[in-house]
Design an enzyme around this catalytic site. Structure first.
Site, mmCIF file in Angstrom:
data_model
loop_
_atom_site.group_PDB
_atom_site.id
_atom_site.type_symbol
_atom_site.label_atom_id
_atom_site.label_comp_id
_atom_site.label_asym_id
_atom_site.label_seq_id
_atom_site.Cartn_x
_atom_site.Cartn_y
_atom_site.Cartn_z
ATOM 1 N N ASP A 207 2.046 46.801 90.285
ATOM 2 C CA ASP A 207 1.784 45.962 91.448
ATOM 3 C C ASP A 207 0.678 46.585 92.314
ATOM 4 O O ASP A 207 0.645 47.802 92.526
ATOM 5 C CB ASP A 207 3.075 45.816 92.259
ATOM 6 C CG ASP A 207 2.944 44.872 93.423
ATOM 7 O OD1 ASP A 207 2.615 43.703 93.189
ATOM 8 O OD2 ASP A 207 3.160 45.305 94.573
ATOM 9 N N GLU A 258 3.406 60.317 76.041
ATOM 10 C CA GLU A 258 4.453 61.241 75.618
ATOM 11 C C GLU A 258 5.535 60.532 74.800
ATOM 12 O O GLU A 258 6.304 61.186 74.085
ATOM 13 C CB GLU A 258 5.133 61.880 76.833
ATOM 14 C CG GLU A 258 4.226 62.757 77.678
ATOM 15 C CD GLU A 258 4.923 63.195 78.959
ATOM 16 O OE1 GLU A 258 6.144 62.922 79.103
ATOM 17 O OE2 GLU A 258 4.247 63.780 79.832
#
Length: 551
Positions: A207, A258
């Site tokens: 956002d 990751e």
């Protein structure tokens, strides 16, 4: 595209169909009049049949709901009206079993004023105010705001606290802006990303991705109305699309990388120029970004072609796919937009909260154009977003009683701008079940926003199986898009010329999309077969405001 190992070599997000769930208005399972996670779980078979690859879910975090959840009080807790963290984990598992990925919202520009950090700031605990943007006031006794910045929802972007200081909120006073120059803020959000990645989510929609970094001098705006940088040279607006924001997203990308399984980010980034948008999706940064130039383009062949060309050119140079979107929870639904005259150039938005036109829409015309727009959007290279209810052909609800309006824009604008509630009305699922068109179970509380008379005419069960319905058109389009080897990510070529009233594009192998934006029927170009039409052909010709897929 489904969640299967054989698709692993192609990142799913490059060509995905992502369905936006505005959770409060999607489906209410517990009968309190507010949509919830259990309601989403119940509708997963519907979503899988529709043909979507992922769900983007508006903020589901604990929140006092000053701005429908975009005021987050705790990023690691689910809003009790929606469920629990355990419910969210079950939704992730269930969605994956249906071949659907899950992308929650993340809100990094601001928190709720109920967040523990902001409570500490109000108490003036050591170091707490440094996580936000506090400044002394201007004028005699500091009684005026520090500068002339305005809120997207109307009124000053500053609120004074009892000790005389002011804090910044580019949106509602209940949404204090964070200070991203403070390393504690960066560390906290990286931890929040890991919290949800550890629970299996597949990415995040970011956002206000353009707004995190502010000019520390906090200068006055040259034009106090320009809240998305339209009147500034790229990179020079004091709180829109500043260069430092990319450092944040490079760090976030390292976090996502990751994890296995092509985790992704999509940015809500209002930028003053397409080349600035491409910077968000450069290698090592975010994966995708919303294409607002296409969303706000009028139903006009030149405007649409320009938006397509500029978007695909800039993003291809960055190695990123385009994204295409027609509606979302912040804009007037496109059947209503397309049923109005095109806006004048001076009406280009200057705020991320657009204002609806006063002109009444021609919904028959708007719906016809919306059907054609779907075929064009789905034919373009890259991914696409579907806002809940657009597959039902829902228009904007423009007669919500004033005492029922809940968007903070209504109050902040002094009751002059009605806000975004008209595109957020709870969905009609059934023409026969209960008083809320199947949104809630029988005997439930009234929906949090009132549904208009006649809402059941759009109900999903009424449209199901009707070959002329908008719902069945969406199913057919998404099914063919998934199956046709030319569609999804890749390249396209224009056959039509600039200035033509007809848009004609080709994709290989063996696909063409033709859209007639003119006033008269046109002949089809040479083809082997008609794959799909937005409306029936007229004596073998393509009528006005209609589209066709050809093989």
């Amino acid at each position: 595209m489904t969640v299967t190992p054989e698709n692993a070599e192609t990142p799913w997000w490059r060509e995905a169909v992502i369905y936006q769930v505005y959770i409060r208005s999607f489906a209410d399972a517990d009968g309190d009049g507010i949509g919830d996670i259990a309601g989403i779980r119940e509708k997963l078979p519907y979503l899988a049949e529709l043909g979507v690859d992922a769900l983007w879910i508006n903020p589901w975090y604990a929140s006092p709901q000053a701005d429908a959840g975009y005021d987050v009080a705790d990023y690691r807790t689910i809003e009790p009206a929606y469920g629990t963290v355990s419910d969210a984990e079950k939704l992730v598992v269930d969605a994956h079993e249906h071949g659907v990925r899950l992308i929650p919202d993340i809100v990094p520009n601001h928190t709720s004023d109920r967040h523990v950090w902001f409570r500490a700031a109000l108490a003036d605990e050591p170091g707490a105010r440094e996580r936000y943007v506090f400044r002394p006031g201007s004028g005699p006794d500091g009684a005026e705001p520090p500068n002339n910045w305005q809120s997207h929802f109307g009124g000053p972007a500053w609120t004074r606290v009892p000790d005389g200081s002011w804090y910044l909120h580019l949106f509602d006073p209940g949404q204090p802006d964070l200070n991203w120059a403070n390393p504690e803020v960066a560390a906290e959000f990286e931890a929040v990303l890991r919290f949800w990645f550890d629970r299996g989510v597949d990415g995040f929609r970011i956002d206000v991705a353009h707004g995190l970094v502010k000019d520390p001098a906090l200068p006055d705006l040259d034009d106090a109305r320009d809240l998305i940088g339209r009147t500034y040279a790229p990179g020079t607006h004091p709180f829109v699309d500043r260069d430092g924001v990319q450092d944040v997203y490079e760090a976030w990308r390292r976090v996502a990388d990751e994890y296995p399984g092509d985790r992704m980010f999509v940015a809500e980034a209002w930028t003053p120029a397409p080349e600035r948008l491409a910077r968000y999706v450069a290698p090592g940064r975010l994966h995708t970004a919303f294409n607002f130039d296409y969303l706000v383009a009028p139903w006009d062949p030149a405007a649409l072609r320009e938006a397509i060309d500029v978007t695909t050119g800039q993003l291809r140079a960055a190695g990123a796919p385009a994204t295409w979107v027609l509606s979302n929870h912040d804009v007037v639904r496109h059947p209503s937009r397309y049923g109005r005259p095109s806006p004048a150039p001076e009406e280009v938005p200057t705020s991320a909260v657009p204002r609806a036109s006063d002109a009444a829409p021609d919904l028959a015309l708007g719906t016809r154009r919306a059907r054609a727009a779907l075929l064009l959007e789905a034919a373009l290279p890259g991914g696409m977003y579907v806002y809940q209810g657009e597959e039902l052909g829902l228009p904007e609800v423009e007669d919500i009683p004033e005492d029922a309006l809940q968007d903070p824009t209504w109050e902040r604008s002094g009751h002059t701008v009605r806000g975004r509630d008209g595109c957020r009305v709870p969905l009609p699922w059934s023409a026969t079940e209960g008083s809320s068109a199947g949104f809630s179970p029988d005997g439930a509380s009234a929906p949090w926003l009132p549904q208009p008379d006649g809402w059941t005419s759009y109900a999903a069960d009424r449209q199901n199986g009707d070959p002329d319905s908008v719902l069945e058109l969406y199913r057919a389009v998404l099914r063919r898009r998934r199956a046709h080897p030319a569609l999804g990510d890749g390249d396209m070529t224009w056959v039509s010329e600039p200035g033509d009233a007809v848009l004609h594009l080709r994709r290989e192998p063996g696909f063409a999309c033709v859209v007639n934006l003119g006033a008269e029927p046109v002949d089809l170009p040479p083809h082997d077969e008609v794959l799909l039409t937005s409306v029936p052909l007229e004596d073998g010709r393509l009528g006005p405001d209609a589209a066709v897929w050809l093989g």
